[in-house]
Design an enzyme around this catalytic site. Structure first.
Site, mmCIF file in Angstrom:
data_model
loop_
_atom_site.group_PDB
_atom_site.id
_atom_site.type_symbol
_atom_site.label_atom_id
_atom_site.label_comp_id
_atom_site.label_asym_id
_atom_site.label_seq_id
_atom_site.Cartn_x
_atom_site.Cartn_y
_atom_site.Cartn_z
ATOM 1 N N HIS A 102 115.927 90.706 -38.973
ATOM 2 C CA HIS A 102 116.313 92.005 -39.182
ATOM 3 C C HIS A 102 115.338 92.160 -40.352
ATOM 4 O O HIS A 102 116.295 92.135 -41.616
ATOM 5 C CB HIS A 102 117.517 92.255 -38.830
ATOM 6 C CG HIS A 102 117.942 92.091 -37.752
ATOM 7 N ND1 HIS A 102 117.812 93.290 -37.483
ATOM 8 C CD2 HIS A 102 117.948 91.590 -37.022
ATOM 9 C CE1 HIS A 102 118.313 92.739 -35.707
ATOM 10 N NE2 HIS A 102 118.778 91.726 -35.649
ATOM 11 N N CYS A 154 114.204 92.044 -32.565
ATOM 12 C CA CYS A 154 114.356 91.597 -32.776
ATOM 13 C C CYS A 154 114.790 91.993 -31.253
ATOM 14 O O CYS A 154 113.463 91.558 -30.833
ATOM 15 C CB CYS A 154 116.404 91.840 -33.068
ATOM 16 S SG CYS A 154 117.243 90.734 -33.200
ATOM 17 N N SER A 203 127.143 117.142 -38.780
ATOM 18 C CA SER A 203 128.055 118.411 -38.846
ATOM 19 C C SER A 203 128.038 119.319 -40.686
ATOM 20 O O SER A 203 127.741 120.505 -40.642
ATOM 21 C CB SER A 203 129.144 118.938 -38.596
ATOM 22 O OG SER A 203 130.920 118.267 -39.054
ATOM 23 N N SER A 204 128.606 118.313 -41.669
ATOM 24 C CA SER A 204 128.507 118.749 -42.772
ATOM 25 C C SER A 204 127.082 119.036 -43.713
ATOM 26 O O SER A 204 126.828 119.688 -44.134
ATOM 27 C CB SER A 204 129.223 117.815 -43.294
ATOM 28 O OG SER A 204 130.690 117.132 -43.290
ATOM 29 N N GLU A 244 115.133 95.073 -42.096
ATOM 30 C CA GLU A 244 116.174 96.413 -42.574
ATOM 31 C C GLU A 244 117.364 95.941 -43.383
ATOM 32 O O GLU A 244 117.600 96.747 -44.502
ATOM 33 C CB GLU A 244 116.720 97.217 -41.286
ATOM 34 C CG GLU A 244 117.542 96.003 -40.497
ATOM 35 C CD GLU A 244 117.062 96.000 -39.120
ATOM 36 O OE1 GLU A 244 117.902 95.463 -38.290
ATOM 37 O OE2 GLU A 244 115.950 94.979 -39.258
#
Length: 257
Positions: free
Chosen positions: A167, A79, A226-227, A169
């Site tokens: 696209h 794109c 962060s987890s 994906e």
């Protein structure tokens, strides 16, 4: 050496999805800001340029020095990435009469081009763009068209560079995974020897070696990043990790509790 695909992020909503599709091909990839290409990393086997909310003509549009990788390793523009490759090499990108958003079909494609290996006639793709490519650079050729987009895909005749206006994906590009496999595996040469499990093992081992008996404090927001970092650190150093939960004011209702 662990092979990797670099995805340069120009701000698309689907950049993370491109990364997911590449990883589903058992290939490690890293998503990096558009201007942070790792020039001296020999493990990089290919580059994907993402879409963007910008037009290539916007003053604030993200621009990258293509010479960092074009001609050295295979490149796929998606794109905005496709528009930028054309724009940066003397092609022409102009505002479309109306924004195109939705399904389209490849009326013509070059079945001999490795990017379209295994494609069927009239393969459905998903478009989402306000600008359109009206001319491609010299030494490039059109390799796919739809009813409304002449340069739905094009490729260099001299260097390993491919570009698609659609696209691949997203789910609605029915052979999008096939196209990405053609690029990542057949063109870039991925050995497809990476997995999420192997990533965890490698990362934990690296953290153990780097941190030793050090004690670590982690600011934990409760988000995915962060987890995951907390879990990996816990596997590596156990009780030497202290997590401090940070309510940053952007949590969903009752999420702190």
């Amino acid at each position: 050496m662990q092979q990797k695909i670099i995805i340069l992020d120009f701000g698309s909503q689907t950049t993370q999805l491109i990364g997911r599709r590449v990883r589903e091909l058992d290939t490690f990839c890293e998503i990096m800001p558009y201007n942070k290409f790792p020039k001296d990393d020999p493990s990089v086997i290919g580059v994907i340029l993402s879409g963007s909310p910008y037009s290539v003509h916007d003053k604030e549009a993200f621009k990258v020095d293509l010479s960092q990788f074009v001609g050295r390793i295979p490149v796929l523009g998606i794109c905005y990435g496709a528009q930028f490759i054309s724009y940066a090499n003397g092609g022409k990108v102009e505002a479309a009469d109306s924004r195109e958003y939705g399904r389209a079909n490849l009326e013509h494609f070059d079945a001999e081009n490795p990017l379209f290996n295994g494609f069927v006639e009239n393969s459905q793709v998903w478009m989402s763009h306000g600008d359109t490519i009206t001319a491609i650079p010299e030494d490039y050729k059109c390799i796919a068209s739809t009813a409304n987009v002449k340069f739905a895909a094009y490729a260099s005749t001299k260097q390993p560079v491919w570009a698609v206006q659609f696209h691949p994906e997203v789910f609605h590009s029915l052979q999008g995974t096939q196209l990405l496999k053609n690029f990542v595996v057949d063109i870039c040469g991925s050995r497809q020897d990476w997995s999420a499990d192997s990533f965890v093992e490698t990362t934990v081992a690296e953290l153990k070696a780097q941190l030793g008996d050090d004690k670590v404090i982690l600011g934990l927001s409760g988000g995915v990043d962060s987890s995951v970092a907390a879990v990996l650190l816990n596997k590596a150093i156990g009780s030497n990790l202290t997590c401090i939960f940070v309510d940053h004011g952007m949590l969903r209702k009752n999420e702190f509790r």
